[in-house]
Scaffold this motif. Structure first.
Motif, mmCIF file in Angstrom:
data_model
loop_
_atom_site.group_PDB
_atom_site.id
_atom_site.type_symbol
_atom_site.label_atom_id
_atom_site.label_comp_id
_atom_site.label_asym_id
_atom_site.label_seq_id
_atom_site.Cartn_x
_atom_site.Cartn_y
_atom_site.Cartn_z
ATOM 1 N N ALA A 30 0.839 -1.202 0.000
ATOM 2 C CA ALA A 30 0.000 0.000 0.000
ATOM 3 C C ALA A 30 0.874 1.253 0.000
ATOM 4 O O ALA A 30 0.608 2.216 -0.728
ATOM 5 N N ARG A 31 1.948 1.240 0.810
ATOM 6 C CA ARG A 31 2.859 2.384 0.862
ATOM 7 C C ARG A 31 3.547 2.576 -0.489
ATOM 8 O O ARG A 31 3.632 3.686 -1.010
ATOM 9 N N ARG A 32 4.023 1.469 -1.036
ATOM 10 C CA ARG A 32 4.720 1.530 -2.337
ATOM 11 C C ARG A 32 3.760 1.997 -3.431
ATOM 12 O O ARG A 32 4.122 2.805 -4.283
ATOM 13 N N LEU A 33 2.541 1.506 -3.394
ATOM 14 C CA LEU A 33 1.527 1.904 -4.376
ATOM 15 C C LEU A 33 1.226 3.395 -4.263
ATOM 16 O O LEU A 33 1.147 4.108 -5.264
ATOM 17 N N ALA A 34 1.118 3.888 -3.028
ATOM 18 C CA ALA A 34 0.858 5.312 -2.802
ATOM 19 C C ALA A 34 2.016 6.152 -3.326
ATOM 20 O O ALA A 34 1.816 7.191 -3.954
ATOM 21 N N GLU A 35 3.260 5.691 -3.075
ATOM 22 C CA GLU A 35 4.443 6.413 -3.564
ATOM 23 C C GLU A 35 4.450 6.461 -5.091
ATOM 24 O O GLU A 35 4.695 7.507 -5.699
ATOM 25 N N GLU A 36 4.194 5.307 -5.694
ATOM 26 C CA GLU A 36 4.196 5.243 -7.159
ATOM 27 C C GLU A 36 3.086 6.114 -7.749
ATOM 28 O O GLU A 36 3.288 6.803 -8.749
ATOM 29 N N LEU A 37 1.912 6.067 -7.129
ATOM 30 C CA LEU A 37 0.814 6.909 -7.616
ATOM 31 C C LEU A 37 1.147 8.388 -7.454
ATOM 32 O O LEU A 37 0.830 9.209 -8.311
ATOM 33 N N GLY A 38 1.809 8.736 -6.362
ATOM 34 C CA GLY A 38 2.247 10.125 -6.154
ATOM 35 C C GLY A 38 3.212 10.565 -7.237
ATOM 36 O O GLY A 38 3.098 11.664 -7.783
ATOM 37 N N GLU A 39 4.185 9.695 -7.548
ATOM 38 C CA GLU A 39 5.149 10.004 -8.622
ATOM 39 C C GLU A 39 4.445 10.127 -9.968
ATOM 40 O O GLU A 39 4.742 11.011 -10.765
ATOM 41 N N LEU A 40 3.519 9.203 -10.188
ATOM 42 C CA LEU A 40 2.771 9.230 -11.448
ATOM 43 C C LEU A 40 1.974 10.526 -11.575
ATOM 44 O O LEU A 40 1.940 11.149 -12.632
ATOM 45 N N ARG A 41 1.360 10.961 -10.469
ATOM 46 C CA ARG A 41 0.611 12.231 -10.469
ATOM 47 C C ARG A 41 1.537 13.397 -10.779
ATOM 48 O O ARG A 41 1.197 14.284 -11.558
ATOM 49 N N LYS A 42 2.721 13.402 -10.148
ATOM 50 C CA LYS A 42 3.684 14.480 -10.405
ATOM 51 C C LYS A 42 4.064 14.525 -11.882
ATOM 52 O O LYS A 42 4.081 15.593 -12.491
ATOM 53 N N GLU A 43 4.379 13.373 -12.430
ATOM 54 C CA GLU A 43 4.743 13.308 -13.849
ATOM 55 C C GLU A 43 3.591 13.771 -14.725
ATOM 56 O O GLU A 43 3.781 14.518 -15.695
ATOM 57 N N PHE A 44 2.383 13.330 -14.368
ATOM 58 C CA PHE A 44 1.200 13.711 -15.143
ATOM 59 C C PHE A 44 1.015 15.219 -15.138
ATOM 60 O O PHE A 44 0.828 15.841 -16.183
ATOM 61 N N TYR A 45 1.074 15.838 -13.952
ATOM 62 C CA TYR A 45 0.867 17.277 -13.869
ATOM 63 C C TYR A 45 2.011 18.052 -14.520
ATOM 64 O O TYR A 45 1.792 19.125 -15.099
ATOM 65 N N LEU A 46 3.211 17.512 -14.470
ATOM 66 C CA LEU A 46 4.345 18.142 -15.144
ATOM 67 C C LEU A 46 4.115 18.142 -16.659
ATOM 68 O O LEU A 46 4.273 19.174 -17.327
ATOM 69 N N GLU A 47 3.732 16.994 -17.194
ATOM 70 C CA GLU A 47 3.465 16.899 -18.629
ATOM 71 C C GLU A 47 2.262 17.760 -19.022
ATOM 72 O O GLU A 47 2.254 18.409 -20.057
ATOM 73 N N LEU A 48 1.248 17.758 -18.170
ATOM 74 C CA LEU A 48 0.068 18.573 -18.440
ATOM 75 C C LEU A 48 0.428 20.050 -18.475
ATOM 76 O O LEU A 48 -0.041 20.791 -19.342
ATOM 77 N N SER A 49 1.279 20.485 -17.561
ATOM 78 C CA SER A 49 1.682 21.895 -17.563
ATOM 79 C C SER A 49 2.486 22.223 -18.820
ATOM 80 O O SER A 49 2.342 23.304 -19.388
ATOM 81 N N LYS A 50 3.304 21.277 -19.292
ATOM 82 C CA LYS A 50 4.035 21.493 -20.554
ATOM 83 C C LYS A 50 3.071 21.643 -21.713
ATOM 84 O O LYS A 50 3.251 22.503 -22.581
ATOM 85 N N VAL A 51 2.038 20.817 -21.736
ATOM 86 C CA VAL A 51 1.031 20.884 -22.803
ATOM 87 C C VAL A 51 0.326 22.230 -22.769
ATOM 88 O O VAL A 51 0.129 22.876 -23.803
ATOM 89 N N TRP A 52 -0.069 22.688 -21.572
ATOM 90 C CA TRP A 52 -0.759 23.976 -21.461
ATOM 91 C C TRP A 52 0.146 25.121 -21.893
ATOM 92 O O TRP A 52 -0.312 26.079 -22.533
ATOM 93 N N LYS A 53 1.432 25.050 -21.553
ATOM 94 C CA LYS A 53 2.377 26.087 -21.998
ATOM 95 C C LYS A 53 2.460 26.102 -23.520
ATOM 96 O O LYS A 53 2.473 27.160 -24.148
ATOM 97 N N GLU A 54 2.540 24.925 -24.109
ATOM 98 C CA GLU A 54 2.619 24.826 -25.571
ATOM 99 C C GLU A 54 1.343 25.369 -26.206
ATOM 100 O O GLU A 54 1.385 26.069 -27.219
ATOM 101 N N ILE A 55 0.195 25.045 -25.619
ATOM 102 C CA ILE A 55 -1.081 25.558 -26.135
ATOM 103 C C ILE A 55 -1.092 27.081 -26.052
ATOM 104 O O ILE A 55 -1.515 27.765 -26.997
ATOM 105 N N GLY A 56 -0.627 27.633 -24.946
ATOM 106 C CA GLY A 56 -0.566 29.089 -24.801
ATOM 107 C C GLY A 56 0.337 29.716 -25.840
ATOM 108 O O GLY A 56 0.010 30.755 -26.420
#
Length: 91
Positions: free
Chosen positions: A10-36
């Protein structure tokens, strides 16, 4: 024991999901910058095209007025010629 393994999992899953969320939001912010960026470029291009169109329409308008003037002068000359010829026949 199983409980320890479940807790680790459960701890490892939470850590991995946290990392995945960070990566997702990082990529999403790059996409929004490109759209702008693309939006800004499109605005610039649209303004350029708008200016070109206004210039072209102005040019076409002046050409149209010139040709209308030539047409009406031609019509006046033709009508005047017909009237003069008619008056000579009568007189």
């Amino acid at each position: 024991s199983i409980e320890v393994l479940e807790e680790r999992f459960a701890r490892r899953l939470a850590e991995e999901l946290g990392e995945l969320r960070k990566e997702f939001y990082l990529e999403l912010s790059k996409v929004w910058k490109e759209i702008g960026k693309l939006r800004g470029e499109m605005k610039t291009e649209i303004e350029s095209l708008r200016t070109e169109m206004k210039t072209e329409i102005g040019s076409l308008r002046s050409d149209l007025i010139r040709w209308m003037f030539i047409f009406w002068v031609g019509q006046f000359v033709a009508l005047a010629s017909i009237l003069i010829a008619f008056l000579r026949l009568l007189g």
